[in-house]
Design an enzyme around this catalytic site. Sequence first.
Site, PDB file in Angstrom:
ATOM      1  N   ARG A   1     -27.569  30.559  87.953  1.00  0.00           N
ATOM      2  CA  ARG A   1     -26.581  30.208  89.137  1.00  0.00           C
ATOM      3  C   ARG A   1     -26.904  28.760  89.782  1.00  0.00           C
ATOM      4  O   ARG A   1     -28.286  28.874  90.355  1.00  0.00           O
ATOM      5  CB  ARG A   1     -26.312  31.263  89.936  1.00  0.00           C
ATOM      6  CG  ARG A   1     -25.580  32.493  89.484  1.00  0.00           C
ATOM      7  CD  ARG A   1     -25.405  33.412  90.055  1.00  0.00           C
ATOM      8  NE  ARG A   1     -24.773  34.464  89.656  1.00  0.00           N
ATOM      9  CZ  ARG A   1     -25.125  35.936  89.713  1.00  0.00           C
ATOM     10  NH1 ARG A   1     -26.037  36.300  90.914  1.00  0.00           N
ATOM     11  NH2 ARG A   1     -24.530  36.880  89.361  1.00  0.00           N
TER      12      ARG A   1
ATOM     13  N   ASP B   1     -22.802  49.963  79.385  1.00  0.00           N
ATOM     14  CA  ASP B   1     -22.692  50.245  80.757  1.00  0.00           C
ATOM     15  C   ASP B   1     -21.703  51.483  81.048  1.00  0.00           C
ATOM     16  O   ASP B   1     -20.889  51.794  80.278  1.00  0.00           O
ATOM     17  CB  ASP B   1     -22.299  49.007  81.366  1.00  0.00           C
ATOM     18  CG  ASP B   1     -23.245  47.888  81.452  1.00  0.00           C
ATOM     19  OD1 ASP B   1     -24.407  48.413  81.615  1.00  0.00           O
ATOM     20  OD2 ASP B   1     -22.943  46.620  81.501  1.00  0.00           O
TER      21      ASP B   1
ATOM     22  N   ARG C   1     -26.631  37.532  78.792  1.00  0.00           N
ATOM     23  CA  ARG C   1     -25.998  38.368  79.768  1.00  0.00           C
ATOM     24  C   ARG C   1     -27.053  38.088  81.244  1.00  0.00           C
ATOM     25  O   ARG C   1     -26.556  38.637  82.255  1.00  0.00           O
ATOM     26  CB  ARG C   1     -26.563  39.818  79.569  1.00  0.00           C
ATOM     27  CG  ARG C   1     -25.736  40.529  78.347  1.00  0.00           C
ATOM     28  CD  ARG C   1     -25.830  41.848  78.357  1.00  0.00           C
ATOM     29  NE  ARG C   1     -27.028  42.521  78.312  1.00  0.00           N
ATOM     30  CZ  ARG C   1     -27.634  42.918  77.139  1.00  0.00           C
ATOM     31  NH1 ARG C   1     -26.912  42.717  75.835  1.00  0.00           N
ATOM     32  NH2 ARG C   1     -28.768  43.430  76.878  1.00  0.00           N
TER      33      ARG C   1
ATOM     34  N   ARG D   1     -41.205  47.204  85.863  1.00  0.00           N
ATOM     35  CA  ARG D   1     -40.853  46.938  87.183  1.00  0.00           C
ATOM     36  C   ARG D   1     -40.983  48.276  87.834  1.00  0.00           C
ATOM     37  O   ARG D   1     -41.541  49.434  87.352  1.00  0.00           O
ATOM     38  CB  ARG D   1     -39.181  46.692  87.217  1.00  0.00           C
ATOM     39  CG  ARG D   1     -38.562  47.902  86.649  1.00  0.00           C
ATOM     40  CD  ARG D   1     -37.088  47.569  86.479  1.00  0.00           C
ATOM     41  NE  ARG D   1     -36.425  48.743  86.077  1.00  0.00           N
ATOM     42  CZ  ARG D   1     -34.858  48.827  85.902  1.00  0.00           C
ATOM     43  NH1 ARG D   1     -34.303  47.789  86.229  1.00  0.00           N
ATOM     44  NH2 ARG D   1     -34.472  49.802  85.292  1.00  0.00           N
TER      45      ARG D   1
ATOM     46  N   ARG E   1     -35.965  52.217  72.194  1.00  0.00           N
ATOM     47  CA  ARG E   1     -36.955  51.996  72.967  1.00  0.00           C
ATOM     48  C   ARG E   1     -36.746  53.200  74.105  1.00  0.00           C
ATOM     49  O   ARG E   1     -35.646  53.527  74.575  1.00  0.00           O
ATOM     50  CB  ARG E   1     -36.940  50.874  73.830  1.00  0.00           C
ATOM     51  CG  ARG E   1     -37.077  49.405  73.010  1.00  0.00           C
ATOM     52  CD  ARG E   1     -38.622  49.588  72.337  1.00  0.00           C
ATOM     53  NE  ARG E   1     -39.511  48.959  73.245  1.00  0.00           N
ATOM     54  CZ  ARG E   1     -40.698  48.936  73.301  1.00  0.00           C
ATOM     55  NH1 ARG E   1     -41.383  49.256  72.189  1.00  0.00           N
ATOM     56  NH2 ARG E   1     -41.476  48.488  74.241  1.00  0.00           N
TER      57      ARG E   1
ATOM     58  N   GLU F   1     -42.085  51.609  85.957  1.00  0.00           N
ATOM     59  CA  GLU F   1     -41.478  51.703  84.740  1.00  0.00           C
ATOM     60  C   GLU F   1     -42.144  51.054  83.404  1.00  0.00           C
ATOM     61  O   GLU F   1     -42.405  49.889  83.475  1.00  0.00           O
ATOM     62  CB  GLU F   1     -40.054  51.148  84.864  1.00  0.00           C
ATOM     63  CG  GLU F   1     -39.126  51.715  84.000  1.00  0.00           C
ATOM     64  CD  GLU F   1     -37.369  51.231  84.485  1.00  0.00           C
ATOM     65  OE1 GLU F   1     -36.947  50.598  83.429  1.00  0.00           O
ATOM     66  OE2 GLU F   1     -37.237  51.649  85.593  1.00  0.00           O
TER      67      GLU F   1
ATOM     68  N   TYR G   1     -25.399  49.827  73.341  1.00  0.00           N
ATOM     69  CA  TYR G   1     -25.798  49.654  74.524  1.00  0.00           C
ATOM     70  C   TYR G   1     -24.611  49.662  75.486  1.00  0.00           C
ATOM     71  O   TYR G   1     -23.850  48.728  75.123  1.00  0.00           O
ATOM     72  CB  TYR G   1     -26.703  48.629  75.098  1.00  0.00           C
ATOM     73  CG  TYR G   1     -26.886  48.537  76.351  1.00  0.00           C
ATOM     74  CD1 TYR G   1     -28.131  49.305  76.647  1.00  0.00           C
ATOM     75  CD2 TYR G   1     -26.329  47.946  77.298  1.00  0.00           C
ATOM     76  CE1 TYR G   1     -28.384  49.311  78.368  1.00  0.00           C
ATOM     77  CE2 TYR G   1     -26.441  47.883  78.606  1.00  0.00           C
ATOM     78  CZ  TYR G   1     -27.655  48.503  79.198  1.00  0.00           C
ATOM     79  OH  TYR G   1     -27.873  48.421  80.284  1.00  0.00           O
TER      80      TYR G   1
END
Length: 378
Positions: A175, A348, A171, A277, A247, A298, A346
């Site tokens: 680039r 989105d 995922r 983060r 988690r 976090e 999971y």
Amino acid sequence: MNILLVGAGLSGAVIGRKLAEAGHSITVVDSRAHIAGNCHTERDAQTGVMVHIYGPHIFHTDDAEVWDYVNSFETFMPYKNRVKTTSGGQVFSLPINLHTINQFYNRTMRPDEARAFIEEQADTSIAEPQNFEEQAMRFVGGALYEAFFKGYTIKQWGVSPTELPAAILKRLPVRFNYDDNYFFHRFQGMPENGYTEMVARILDHPAITVHLNTRFTRDMADDYDHVFYSGPLDGYFDYELGRLGYRTLDFERFSYEGDYQGCAVMNYGEETVPFTRITEHKHFSPWESHDGSVCYREFSRDCEPDDIPYYPIRQVKEKALLAEYVALVEQTSGVTFVGRLGTYRYLDMDVTIREALDTADAFLAKGTDLPAFATSPL
């Protein structure tokens, strides 16, 4: 029919709205004191910043119907997720792109040069990566893996990257241009007035009744023709076979006068930094202007019974237990399990809404003959 929706998040709201518009009577219950589940947003009283209470949720999709759907309830403003990461005393851009590569190696390579260079760094002896670490070593090599992925992954998942499936890293693109947009979907944005306002509008229908601070028990189903359940799959059965692994996240919230980090998301890739983060929430609404700031450090850890589950672990042990719960579900009638928790996957936000719309359509076509899982969790 009288329909019960367990959970006032995206799954419950979207299914409830579509069935209400078709003439059914809808009751929504949620154990929390607010709607919108983990995408709940509210304005900070001190700074006026729109805060993502359970961590940032960024909407991105290629599904034009889902994009039109959310925009029919709330205006989505343009937003690009440009993630930064601190590693080795420098700040880099993620996902790995041409700027990241040139900065990290102190080079000025063109795209074709960088592509060839990264292939030289990669461990080409790994033909079929079997885990996360092998996947990273095969495609970006040891140096970039150590700097950006290894420590972050250990903190996020609490296990060695060699114990995680290779698919997780698929995922995360590499680039060979200067595009630093974290996502690649056609439609990307943030709701102008927050997700909670959007969900409130979805639930705003005369045939929908919402009860907050209300914990679902299975005997409640006796009063309804059908139940759509978006709570934890194992929780429906009172965890009688054991708890599925998740988690969870702890947030250390702090305020700052001014601009704390200059971006919405700053990752910390080194294992020596205890948090994964820092998110600075005013940057998730770049069309607004605020002097003060609200930030979250976090921390990720294993989910305990009283914690909010975030990420299903889905390792071998969890998949075996999941199969046992699916077998229990198949003996259950009158309930359809939906959403991230209900199907132990999971998801989105756009996929959650897509599946909710499709599930509602299937119910309108089949009635109570609807299967227990519109999408199998196995």
